[in-house]
Design an enzyme around this catalytic site. Structure first.
Site, PDB file in Angstrom:
ATOM      1  N   LYS A 121     -13.179   4.741 -17.444  1.00 18.86           N
ATOM      2  CA  LYS A 121     -12.220   5.219 -16.662  1.00 18.86           C
ATOM      3  C   LYS A 121     -12.741   5.079 -15.400  1.00 18.86           C
ATOM      4  O   LYS A 121     -12.539   4.623 -13.959  1.00 18.86           O
ATOM      5  CB  LYS A 121     -11.556   6.659 -16.604  1.00 18.86           C
ATOM      6  CG  LYS A 121     -10.439   6.800 -17.989  1.00 18.86           C
ATOM      7  CD  LYS A 121      -9.376   5.659 -17.479  1.00 18.86           C
ATOM      8  CE  LYS A 121      -8.227   5.849 -18.939  1.00 18.86           C
ATOM      9  NZ  LYS A 121      -7.062   4.669 -18.689  1.00 18.86           N
ATOM     10  N   ARG A 158     -10.787  13.964 -19.907  1.00 18.64           N
ATOM     11  CA  ARG A 158     -11.362  14.440 -18.707  1.00 18.64           C
ATOM     12  C   ARG A 158     -11.410  15.163 -17.874  1.00 18.64           C
ATOM     13  O   ARG A 158     -10.583  15.863 -18.185  1.00 18.64           O
ATOM     14  CB  ARG A 158     -10.776  13.002 -17.929  1.00 18.64           C
ATOM     15  CG  ARG A 158     -10.742  11.664 -17.851  1.00 18.64           C
ATOM     16  CD  ARG A 158      -9.900  10.450 -17.345  1.00 18.64           C
ATOM     17  NE  ARG A 158      -7.802  10.381 -16.741  1.00 18.64           N
ATOM     18  CZ  ARG A 158      -8.153  11.433 -16.612  1.00 18.64           C
ATOM     19  NH1 ARG A 158      -8.167  11.990 -15.039  1.00 18.64           N
ATOM     20  NH2 ARG A 158      -6.690  11.812 -16.098  1.00 18.64           N
ATOM     21  N   LYS A 197       1.625   3.824 -24.600  1.00 20.67           N
ATOM     22  CA  LYS A 197       1.249   2.335 -24.410  1.00 20.67           C
ATOM     23  C   LYS A 197       0.575   1.880 -25.023  1.00 20.67           C
ATOM     24  O   LYS A 197       1.314   0.547 -25.673  1.00 20.67           O
ATOM     25  CB  LYS A 197       0.327   2.635 -22.876  1.00 20.67           C
ATOM     26  CG  LYS A 197       0.973   2.685 -21.530  1.00 20.67           C
ATOM     27  CD  LYS A 197       0.026   2.432 -20.572  1.00 20.67           C
ATOM     28  CE  LYS A 197      -1.288   3.485 -20.708  1.00 20.67           C
ATOM     29  NZ  LYS A 197      -1.048   4.443 -21.515  1.00 20.67           N
ATOM     30  N   THR A 198      -0.220   2.597 -25.877  1.00 24.05           N
ATOM     31  CA  THR A 198      -1.286   1.737 -27.028  1.00 24.05           C
ATOM     32  C   THR A 198       0.018   1.831 -28.847  1.00 24.05           C
ATOM     33  O   THR A 198       0.148   0.278 -28.995  1.00 24.05           O
ATOM     34  CB  THR A 198      -2.477   2.764 -27.654  1.00 24.05           C
ATOM     35  OG1 THR A 198      -2.886   2.508 -26.549  1.00 24.05           O
ATOM     36  CG2 THR A 198      -3.037   2.178 -28.585  1.00 24.05           C
ATOM     37  N   SER A 228      -1.743   8.472 -19.593  1.00 25.70           N
ATOM     38  CA  SER A 228      -1.833   8.701 -21.523  1.00 25.70           C
ATOM     39  C   SER A 228      -0.910   9.674 -22.050  1.00 25.70           C
ATOM     40  O   SER A 228      -0.602  10.871 -21.412  1.00 25.70           O
ATOM     41  CB  SER A 228      -3.796   9.735 -21.762  1.00 25.70           C
ATOM     42  OG  SER A 228      -3.591   9.903 -22.907  1.00 25.70           O
ATOM     43  N   HIS A 242      -2.590   0.542 -14.830  1.00 34.51           N
ATOM     44  CA  HIS A 242      -2.631   1.083 -15.724  1.00 34.51           C
ATOM     45  C   HIS A 242      -1.638   0.669 -17.032  1.00 34.51           C
ATOM     46  O   HIS A 242      -0.442   1.401 -16.471  1.00 34.51           O
ATOM     47  CB  HIS A 242      -2.982   2.634 -15.461  1.00 34.51           C
ATOM     48  CG  HIS A 242      -3.056   3.358 -16.758  1.00 34.51           C
ATOM     49  ND1 HIS A 242      -2.485   4.715 -16.426  1.00 34.51           N
ATOM     50  CD2 HIS A 242      -4.309   3.346 -17.576  1.00 34.51           C
ATOM     51  CE1 HIS A 242      -3.028   5.329 -17.846  1.00 34.51           C
ATOM     52  NE2 HIS A 242      -4.041   4.702 -18.229  1.00 34.51           N
ATOM     53  N   ARG A 282      -9.092  11.229 -30.325  1.00 37.40           N
ATOM     54  CA  ARG A 282      -9.438   9.674 -30.128  1.00 37.40           C
ATOM     55  C   ARG A 282      -9.824   8.719 -30.639  1.00 37.40           C
ATOM     56  O   ARG A 282     -11.231   9.242 -31.739  1.00 37.40           O
ATOM     57  CB  ARG A 282      -9.565   9.977 -28.129  1.00 37.40           C
ATOM     58  CG  ARG A 282      -8.955  10.140 -27.417  1.00 37.40           C
ATOM     59  CD  ARG A 282      -8.313   9.002 -27.354  1.00 37.40           C
ATOM     60  NE  ARG A 282      -7.641  10.050 -26.030  1.00 37.40           N
ATOM     61  CZ  ARG A 282      -6.691   8.859 -24.922  1.00 37.40           C
ATOM     62  NH1 ARG A 282      -6.639   7.727 -25.159  1.00 37.40           N
ATOM     63  NH2 ARG A 282      -5.674   9.874 -23.756  1.00 37.40           N
ATOM     64  N   ASP A 288      -4.711  -0.879 -22.327  1.00 35.62           N
ATOM     65  CA  ASP A 288      -4.736   0.665 -21.314  1.00 35.62           C
ATOM     66  C   ASP A 288      -5.024  -0.271 -20.122  1.00 35.62           C
ATOM     67  O   ASP A 288      -4.695   0.438 -19.033  1.00 35.62           O
ATOM     68  CB  ASP A 288      -6.086   0.950 -21.463  1.00 35.62           C
ATOM     69  CG  ASP A 288      -6.053   2.644 -21.236  1.00 35.62           C
ATOM     70  OD1 ASP A 288      -4.341   2.544 -20.813  1.00 35.62           O
ATOM     71  OD2 ASP A 288      -6.804   3.208 -20.384  1.00 35.62           O
TER      72      ASP A 288
END
Length: 530
Positions: A201, A58, A242-243, A238, A220, A321, A257
């Site tokens: 996002k 980003r 989390k994933t 990030s 989030h 990604r 997410d």
């Protein structure tokens, strides 16, 4: 010269309805367009790999919200939510629409954000590039048929023109790149950047504005549910896990997410997963690895001449990604909803190497750590980040929060109380020393600690306070070395540990001052003491 908003709307509708605007293409049709346009390369795994150029993450300095009277007082303006005047937005939007009108083909997708139908956002996504349209197809909730898609009347539209460059002096942007949200005109305008994550996002930022105004918590976080209906949430920025941690073989994935929490429980905002792929292996993360197949979009992964993928090569970025539909994970909740959570896990990648790998939080501590949102920005997640940088990101998602963060904390506190949720702080970062000296905490041990927390093994465990932070740390967890539970014991020099820990505490204290006097109670009851 002023631009009329109605004219822009007419131009947008003209673009969408043009015969050259290809509507709701299938995966195979989009694959053919991607390859015909030389936008990406086919890999041996069946996934398409894309290179996104100079932006491999980003670009937060290029994100703006249009400063419009109807909601001006609601936005938490600052370095995250930068204002841009409505007139400048409308002129730039007009130029982008004219630019796209000259293209031989455009790609249009209709879908949804939010699996809760009462608050679902209807979307149209207009893309200059076919692979961005496949990304939208993967990441948002897909209609069941083309007929359903045709009936969608959007209440928000993404217009993405990555090859259009802004003129900062004329357009009011910070650079040639821009991501602009207009709540009044219900548009997300993106240009000058090929990194596809800006689309997802952008919609998340919109949901973070809309849901709390309906007393619904937006988060989030990833989420999963066990066989007994027990639900766990994983908050974190990030790269914190989390994933990875939510994709557990014995629990059903709700989402990886973005979620909402309403009177009925948890619901996923997305229809796909956007997993980090660096160092990915079938042994460590089998569910994610198996999801990388036909239909999946890879970003900035190194592909050898024979088509084989090298997930360990960070030639382009650490922030490689994989974007795939959530049903590419075998073990998912259908639909993407569940009851109220039993356990919340705050994930932090501590580059100082001083926080315990797991600690249990009181409600006051939970709100303090939620508002603090400490982690380390990991390499590649934003432009210019090449090694971990200690960072505080409010609510573990500051870049995506249009409202005052205290509103999100207020909602979370009410929900923790109402549903008697247990909250844990889990450090997925370093132990035995700071980054460059210590080592990353083993994923195997992190999984075991998280498993113990969400399955209730720690309810009756014996805890002890660590001597520096005052956090409650379990004395023993099956299959986890005791030597890492209290982080001071993992350091060869305990004085060096105390010095580094005090440095981190002082950063927490200084950061929390920005919340002002009306958050003093949280700091006094749940915060660290300098």
């Amino acid at each position: 010269m002023a631009v009329d908003a109605q004219t822009n709307l007419q131009k947008l509708n003209h673009l969408i309805e043009k015969p050259s605007s290809l509507f709701q293409l299938t995966k195979t049709q989009l694959y053919n367009k991607i390859l015909d346009n030389n936008e990406g390369e086919l890999t041996e795994l069946g996934a398409i790999n894309q290179l996104t150029g100079q932006y491999t993450g980003r670009s937060p300095k290029d994100k703006f919200i249009v400063n419009e009277p109807s909601y001006r007082d609601a936005i938490d303006w600052g370095s995250v939510n930068q204002p841009i005047e409505e007139e400048k937005f409308l002129r730039l939007y007009d130029k982008v629409l004219d630019y796209l009108d000259q293209k031989d083909e455009l790609y249009v997708f209709n879908g949804y954000a939010g699996s809760d139908q009462d608050t679902q956002l209807r979307l149209t996504v207009v893309n200059e590039m076919a692979w961005h349209n496949l990304f939208a197809h993967n990441m948002f909730i897909r209609p069941s048929s083309k007929d359903e898609a045709e009936k969608i009347k959007p209440n928000f539209t993404i217009v993405s023109a990555p090859h259009f460059k802004a003129n900062p002096e004329e357009d009011g942007t910070a650079s040639e790149t821009f991501v602009i949200i207009s709540f009044k005109h219900r548009i997300i305008l993106i240009g000058g950047i090929e990194y596809a994550g800006e689309m997802k996002k952008g919609i998340f930022s919109v949901m973070n504005y809309l849901l709390p105004q309906q007393d619904i918590m937006s988060m989030h976080c990833s989420a999963n549910v066990g066989e007994k209906g027990d639900v766990a949430l994983f908050f974190g920025l990030s790269g914190t896990g989390k994933t990875t941690l939510s994709a557990a073989p014995d629990r059903k994935l709700i989402g990886d997410d973005e979620h909402g929490w309403n009177k009925n429980g948890i619901f996923n905002i997305e229809g796909g997963c956007y997993a980090k792929a660096i160092n990915l292996s079938k042994e460590k993360e089998p569910q994610i690895y198996d999801a990388i197949r036909y239909g999946t979009i890879l970003e900035n992964v190194v592909v050898e001449e024979d088509g084989n993928v090298d997930f360990d090569d960070n030639k382009y970025t650490e922030n490689t990604r994989a974007a795939y539909p959530i049903d590419y994970i075998d073990n998912i909740a259908k639909p993407s909803k569940a009851a109220h959570p039993n356990t919340i896990v705050f994930l932090t990648a501590d580059a100082f190497g001083v926080l315990p790998p797991i600690s249990k939080l009181t409600k006051e501590q939970a709100l303090y750590h939620f508002l603090s949102g400490f982690t380390s920005k990991l390499a590649g997640t934003e432009r210019g980040i090449t090694e971990p940088v200690p960072s505080f990101s409010t609510c573990f998602g500051a870049p995506f929060l249009p409202l005052n963060p205290k509103r999100y904390a207020e909602l979370l506190g009410q929900l923790i109380d109402k549903h008697e949720v247990e909250v844990y702080l889990v450090n997925t970062g370093w132990t035995g020393g700071k980054y460059g000296v210590g080592r990353r905490i083993s994923l195997k041990y992190t999984r075991r600690m998280v498993d113990a927390a969400i399955k209730g093994e720690l309810k009756n465990a014996e805890f002890e306070k660590d001597e520096v932070f005052g956090l409650s740390v379990p004395k023993d967890i099956k299959d986890v070395p005791k030597s890492i539970l209290q982080p001071i014991n993992a350091w060869s020099n305990q004085d060096a540990y105390r010095e580094q820990a005090q440095d981190l505490i002082s950063r927490f204290v200084e950061n929390f001052k920005k919340f002002g006097d009306d958050s003093k109670d949280i700091a006094e009851q749940g915060g660290f003491k300098a």
